[in-house]
Design an enzyme around this catalytic site. Structure first.
Site, short mmCIF file in Angstrom:
data_model
loop_
_atom_site.label_atom_id
_atom_site.label_comp_id
_atom_site.label_asym_id
_atom_site.label_seq_id
_atom_site.Cartn_x
_atom_site.Cartn_y
_atom_site.Cartn_z
N ASN A 11 20.14 6.99 -10.97
CA ASN A 11 20.55 7.60 -9.70
C ASN A 11 21.57 8.68 -10.03
O ASN A 11 22.73 8.40 -10.27
CB ASN A 11 21.17 6.53 -8.79
CG ASN A 11 21.74 7.12 -7.51
OD1 ASN A 11 21.47 8.28 -7.19
ND2 ASN A 11 22.53 6.34 -6.79
N TRP A 12 21.09 9.93 -10.04
CA TRP A 12 21.95 11.04 -10.47
C TRP A 12 22.93 11.49 -9.39
O TRP A 12 23.82 12.29 -9.66
CB TRP A 12 21.10 12.22 -10.93
CG TRP A 12 20.56 12.05 -12.33
CD1 TRP A 12 20.70 10.94 -13.13
CD2 TRP A 12 19.81 13.00 -13.08
NE1 TRP A 12 20.09 11.16 -14.34
CE2 TRP A 12 19.54 12.41 -14.33
CE3 TRP A 12 19.36 14.29 -12.82
CZ2 TRP A 12 18.81 13.08 -15.33
CZ3 TRP A 12 18.64 14.95 -13.81
CH2 TRP A 12 18.37 14.35 -15.05
N LYS A 13 22.73 11.04 -8.17
CA LYS A 13 23.60 11.45 -7.06
C LYS A 13 23.68 13.00 -7.02
O LYS A 13 22.69 13.65 -7.31
CB LYS A 13 24.99 10.81 -7.20
CG LYS A 13 24.88 9.31 -7.44
CD LYS A 13 26.18 8.57 -7.38
CE LYS A 13 25.94 7.09 -7.66
NZ LYS A 13 27.12 6.26 -7.46
N HIS A 93 21.70 3.36 0.10
CA HIS A 93 22.78 3.33 -0.89
C HIS A 93 24.12 3.25 -0.15
O HIS A 93 24.27 3.84 0.93
CB HIS A 93 22.72 4.58 -1.77
CG HIS A 93 23.65 4.51 -2.93
ND1 HIS A 93 24.99 4.77 -2.81
CD2 HIS A 93 23.45 4.15 -4.22
CE1 HIS A 93 25.57 4.59 -3.99
NE2 HIS A 93 24.65 4.22 -4.86
N GLU A 95 26.78 4.76 -0.52
CA GLU A 95 27.35 6.08 -0.18
C GLU A 95 26.69 6.64 1.07
O GLU A 95 27.35 7.30 1.88
CB GLU A 95 27.21 7.02 -1.39
CG GLU A 95 28.18 6.65 -2.50
CD GLU A 95 27.70 6.92 -3.92
OE1 GLU A 95 26.76 7.72 -4.10
OE2 GLU A 95 28.26 6.31 -4.85
N GLU A 165 24.00 -3.88 -5.21
CA GLU A 165 25.07 -3.04 -5.73
C GLU A 165 26.38 -3.38 -5.02
O GLU A 165 26.64 -2.85 -3.92
CB GLU A 165 24.74 -1.56 -5.48
CG GLU A 165 23.51 -1.08 -6.20
CD GLU A 165 23.57 0.42 -6.47
OE1 GLU A 165 23.50 0.80 -7.64
OE2 GLU A 165 23.73 1.19 -5.51
N GLY A 171 30.79 3.04 -9.65
CA GLY A 171 31.59 4.15 -10.15
C GLY A 171 33.02 3.77 -10.49
O GLY A 171 33.87 4.64 -10.69
N SER A 210 28.30 0.23 -12.19
CA SER A 210 28.90 0.37 -13.51
C SER A 210 28.09 -0.27 -14.64
O SER A 210 28.64 -0.81 -15.59
CB SER A 210 30.34 -0.16 -13.51
OG SER A 210 31.15 0.60 -12.61
N GLY A 231 24.11 4.74 -12.20
CA GLY A 231 24.68 6.01 -11.77
C GLY A 231 25.24 6.78 -12.95
O GLY A 231 24.51 7.42 -13.71
N GLY A 232 26.56 6.70 -13.12
CA GLY A 232 27.26 7.49 -14.13
C GLY A 232 26.61 7.48 -15.51
O GLY A 232 26.43 8.54 -16.13
#
Ligand code: PGA
Length: 247
Positions: A11-13, A93, A95, A165, A171, A210, A231-232
């Site tokens: 998930n590159w956001k 998600h 966010e 999640e 993150g 994470s 993600g990250g």
């Protein structure tokens, strides 16, 4: 026991560019030593180029509209995703829920449209730190899953994926321990099983929050954890490959 699909999803956001698309594509096209289905979810504009270059991994979107067409400036529909061979779409998600105000009802509408258009939803659920501290984890997640199941019916989950999640782990570098995550994954699977055992047995449930090359193996070894939503760490090519190999 059934054999469930394993997935590792990037998930590159609001990150990534054409250079990263090129590097990640080349690396994933050559990745052979994993049994996981690798999925990359970049921002919308990159989906077209991935689709056109016939990559060997799956592509997914990070969101889509709850509407089919019309005067909705800035929206992208399920049928548009489907026309570009977008196999998955991340829905709900945290966010999207927290920053863009998406309710369970909106997410359920999106889920229904995705399934109708042949795009597999990756439904995200998770509790905040406060909710966990108040012992509300199962109530919150139960309600998030139920809102969608009530609208679309449990059979619509045959083609879906759920991602657990915990909001406090996204993150932040704080990961749920493998045991903590497993507990929630089992709860989710039981909830689906109470409607349909067969759907529950084959439903991939991913952990996100994470995930990195250091903790992935432990998490993925749990009985009800079928891969990860990353993600990250998915913005680093070598690390994402290593997470894929942890399956
Ligand atoms: P993170 O993000 O891996 O950077 O914690 C996961 C996600 O938000 O899907």
């Amino acid at each position: 026991m059934s054999v469930r699909r394993r997935l590792v999803v990037a998930n590159w956001k609001l990150n990534g560019d054409l250079t990263l698309i090129g590097k990640m594509s080349a690396a994933l096209n050559g990745l052979t030593d994993t049994t996981a289905e690798m999925v990359v979810c970049p921002a919308y504009p990159y989906l077209g180029s991935l689709s056109a270059s016939k990559v060997k991994f799956s592509i997914g979107a990070q969101n889509m509209s709850q509407y089919t067409s019309g005067a909705f400036t800035g929206e992208v529909s399920a049928s548009m995703l489907s026309a570009f061979d977008v196999k998955y779409v991340i829905l709900g998600h945290s966010e999207r829920r927290a920053i863009f105000g998406e309710s369970n009802e909106i997410i359920a509408e999106k889920f229904a449209l995705a399934v109708k258009n042949g795009v597999h939803p990756i439904l995200c659920v998770g509790e905040t730190e406060e909710q966990r501290n108040n012992d509300e984890t199962e109530a919150v997640i139960g309600a998030q899953v139920k809102a969608v199941m009530d609208k679309v019916g449990v059979k619509a989950f045959i083609d879906a994926v759920i991602a657990y999640e915990p909001v406090w782990a996204i993150g932040t570098g704080k990961t749920a321990t493998a045991e903590m995550a497993q507990q929630v994954h089992r709860f989710i699977r039981q909830q689906v099983a109470s409607e349909d055992q067969q759907v529950a047995d084959t439903l991939p449930i991913l952990y996100g929050g994470s995930v990195n090359a250091g903790n992935a193996k432990d998490l993925f070894a749990q009985a009800d954890i079928d891969g990860g939503l990353v993600g990250g760490a998915s913005l680093k090519v070598e690390e994402f490959l290593a997470i894929g190999r942890s399956v």
